[in-house]
Design an enzyme around this catalytic site. Sequence first.
Site, PDB file in Angstrom:
ATOM      1  N   HIS B  69       1.180  -1.504  -0.173  1.00 51.77           N
ATOM      2  CA  HIS B  69       0.090  -0.455  -0.382  1.00 51.77           C
ATOM      3  C   HIS B  69       0.727   1.393   0.036  1.00 51.77           C
ATOM      4  O   HIS B  69       0.234   1.969  -0.846  1.00 51.77           O
ATOM      5  CB  HIS B  69      -0.707   0.177   1.150  1.00 51.77           C
ATOM      6  CG  HIS B  69      -1.418   1.476   1.855  1.00 51.77           C
ATOM      7  ND1 HIS B  69      -1.820   2.164   2.174  1.00 51.77           N
ATOM      8  CD2 HIS B  69      -2.499   1.957   0.643  1.00 51.77           C
ATOM      9  CE1 HIS B  69      -2.058   3.117   2.219  1.00 51.77           C
ATOM     10  NE2 HIS B  69      -3.212   3.394   1.182  1.00 51.77           N
ATOM     11  N   GLU B  72       1.992   1.455  -3.191  1.00 50.48           N
ATOM     12  CA  GLU B  72       0.973   2.480  -4.119  1.00 50.48           C
ATOM     13  C   GLU B  72       1.109   4.100  -4.051  1.00 50.48           C
ATOM     14  O   GLU B  72       0.549   4.567  -4.616  1.00 50.48           O
ATOM     15  CB  GLU B  72       0.083   1.768  -3.768  1.00 50.48           C
ATOM     16  CG  GLU B  72      -1.776   2.001  -4.978  1.00 50.48           C
ATOM     17  CD  GLU B  72      -2.278   3.038  -4.154  1.00 50.48           C
ATOM     18  OE1 GLU B  72      -2.641   4.301  -3.472  1.00 50.48           O
ATOM     19  OE2 GLU B  72      -3.040   1.719  -2.564  1.00 50.48           O
ATOM     20  N   HIS B  73       1.007   4.365  -2.431  1.00 54.25           N
ATOM     21  CA  HIS B  73       0.839   6.303  -2.376  1.00 54.25           C
ATOM     22  C   HIS B  73       2.338   6.695  -3.558  1.00 54.25           C
ATOM     23  O   HIS B  73       2.289   7.448  -4.007  1.00 54.25           O
ATOM     24  CB  HIS B  73       1.391   5.710  -0.547  1.00 54.25           C
ATOM     25  CG  HIS B  73      -0.031   6.494  -0.511  1.00 54.25           C
ATOM     26  ND1 HIS B  73      -0.867   7.479   0.462  1.00 54.25           N
ATOM     27  CD2 HIS B  73      -0.954   5.498  -0.445  1.00 54.25           C
ATOM     28  CE1 HIS B  73      -1.986   7.229   0.461  1.00 54.25           C
ATOM     29  NE2 HIS B  73      -2.303   6.364   0.363  1.00 54.25           N
ATOM     30  N   GLU B 145      -4.218   8.125   7.156  1.00 54.00           N
ATOM     31  CA  GLU B 145      -5.662   6.836   6.715  1.00 54.00           C
ATOM     32  C   GLU B 145      -5.411   6.347   7.610  1.00 54.00           C
ATOM     33  O   GLU B 145      -6.948   5.826   7.682  1.00 54.00           O
ATOM     34  CB  GLU B 145      -4.458   7.192   5.516  1.00 54.00           C
ATOM     35  CG  GLU B 145      -5.645   5.579   4.522  1.00 54.00           C
ATOM     36  CD  GLU B 145      -5.190   5.304   3.036  1.00 54.00           C
ATOM     37  OE1 GLU B 145      -3.897   5.755   3.004  1.00 54.00           O
ATOM     38  OE2 GLU B 145      -5.421   4.648   2.685  1.00 54.00           O
TER      39      GLU B 145
END
Lengths: 429, 431
Positions: B69, B72-73, B145
């Site tokens: 993740h 991905e960012h 997040e």
Amino acid sequence: MAWSNAQDRFVGEWKDGVAFYVYPTRRFKTVTIHATWIRDLSTVDRSKGATLAQVMRQGTRSWPTRQLMAARLEDLYGASFRADIAKLGDKQLLSFHITVTNGRFLPGQPDTVREALDFLTQVLDRPYLVDGVFPRTVVEQEKTLVKRQIAAIINDKGQYAMSRLIELVADGQPFGLRKLGTEQEVDQITERDLTTFYQEVHRGAPFVFTVVGDVDADVLYQHVKERWGTSRQEFSAVVPYQGRHQNQTVVEAQDVRQGKLNLAYRTGRTAKSADFPALVMYSGILGGFSHSKLFINVREKASLAYYAYSRVDPALGLLMIGAGIEFNDYQACRSIIEDQVAAMRRGDFTDDELAFTLKAYENDILSEEDSPGQLIGRHLEYLLVGGGHQGPDLIAALAQVTRDDVVNVAQAIDLDTVYFLTSKEVHES
Amino acid sequence: MTHRTSPWELIGEMPVRETLESGLEIVVLPKPGLKRTYATYATHYGSIDSHFRPDGSDAVVDVPDGIAHFLEHKMYEKPQGHDVFERFAELGAYTNAYTEYTSTTFLFSATSAVGECIDTLLRLVEEPYFTHDNVEKEKGIIEQEIRMYLDMPGERLRSNLMHALYQKNPVRLDIAGTVESIRTITPDDLYVCYRTFYHPSNMVIFLAGDVNPDAVIGQIADHERTRQLAPHAAIERIYPQEPAAVAQKRVEQRMPVATPLWMMGYKDDRVGLVGRDLLRRDLTISLMWSLLLGPSAPLFNDLYEEGLINERFSAHYSSATTYGLSQMGGETPDPERLEAVLLQRLGSEPLLPRSFERLKRKEIGEFVALFENLEELAFAFTAFHFRGIDLADVPAVLEDISLAEVEQLRQEHLRDSMRATSIVLPLATNR
């Protein structure tokens, strides 16, 4: 009427309290039919509206129980049906939607559209009643569920914080009222009250009927005229917000891991205003997209938040900002946000920001045309706000907006209320 | 070029496929009349892939939880002057990305300049740029997040259930990792993961819109040729053996919610299926849940009338090649009673042939409708692709499933040793 040749646009009319609009198109594999009754939001009967929407999906004369209705929808190739409550400004909307797969794409080519229309008509006109009233057990069962839904607002903190902000801004005016009402209001509803309320709404409430899909508008028009064409109450447009507060700040504490910072600004404009497109551009540059000032400055530069956005309420004329942040970053984040609003007021934005924002809106607005639900949503909003631009027409209006227009609307934007949801420990220390 | 086209006449769709020399797969679905082009570029790499042997290396690598993740960012980060967010903004396109247990997906949605958007999507995914500073900066954002999810009762409910069901399989961990685990991530970790998993032979592009499929495939093929990448050897991913028992029967958490949230899961120990076999198992168990707990089921009805559930209560099965599980749940005033009724009836509830035929019809209708929602379609397509499943097989496999098969899978799947429960309860002061 002769709308049979219309394609890829809404055709229809708004007469005698009935808005009939159809968007015939062959782009989609489904047909969506949407029927909405509109009420002025008030503490007298909002909970009845909320309970009625629930009760009406528990049975019709043809399919007297929730279970039989569910089986009927499965038989209709998994048609989806919803009955729900929405709010726009000071209006409560009781909406019924059915989406069905067009029989053209199914084995044997069944006429699923006619059957879906029949289903929706049965729901609206022929609810299941016993001795002329909604069955008590059903009403009590659904009251319990509505009360739970009312209480569940605290489950979603972002939504809860935004709803608290609107309440604080409204300060008693109807647009601040929650759409489902209170548990106490629900408790007082009897099956007789609810039946009377249904009859009033069914007979007289302003009614909007919209359809998107491969259908014949003239045939639908006949159906609507015959069923719901009698004279109904005229719809009164949403009342915009008149400013009341100067920098009102409210901090509340709950057991949360992340703070929610929300700000409301008065803009002095609604969708009907001639320079509303400039306000839309303003909000886009400030916080509508991932190239916008709020996202870049709050998230990308300061790493203070995962999300930070602004949006305009077209009916009330409010600009809302939201961000999820660390509790201790309240001051820092608020300053960055207020700095961005001040920058907008000074005209401190580039031609690129203006151009990117226009393109982003163009993309958003054109994309809506690929979604039946969004087409219906935006048309409904257009009708209820009582004018303005929508769709390709809105794109054209946005393209006309100049830098000066944006700076001009920026001058009128005033901070009304700030709401911060923080944690109990931080708040008490 | 040999384009394999499947016969989709009834539903009026004509997907075009191509596999490039580098191993990259491309599928283009022409959608005449739609305004929007929606494209995804996905890698078969998700949060569970934190233990693997990089290409050409003997050593097994362990990376921090949440790195897929994080990566991905960070793919959005480019050297000064090459910003892809800005480029998409300039083109008026929307871009986003998401990470799941077994895949990471980058996407754009655009109504003009599709060719330029495709180039930008390729650049987004194919040009990593990680530095000490840009990695450190991201930690604050991802921490927010993660904290946002910590305040979402539904997220906690699911996350706690996964921790309870699984002892070893990394699906037990949250996809984004934890505030602590992401703090240890370095640029080197990111490069190792990138080089291993973002290779064309581990990736697929799906694009739907009013486009000429040959032109789209040609554009991508020309670009990929310049990268001169040969297919990769199969990636060796190391997953622990999952025991045939849950980690914990039950887990509870208190949060500011109004009504308790309850969720129960059954993990599947029949893992490792791919292709049609996996699809068949997935559809069979899904039909079982519709029969048992769909909105028209007698059991659903009794629970509803007793006030134990609301209409959003649902049960479903999800699977990949490395895990499979059923989850059911919703809001309930009485978790104990709800669970007791379910346990008493799930195994013995009659499965009726008439309902079975009705539910197959529902599945077919929903399958056709899927082709008008590009987000859901791309999501389903990619998920199926990485499981070796052809979306075109759905109607035939569905048609072929018998009620006896459903009954047999029910007996196999609903085992007490594989069951766990997660509950979110209101804070004591709220009661």
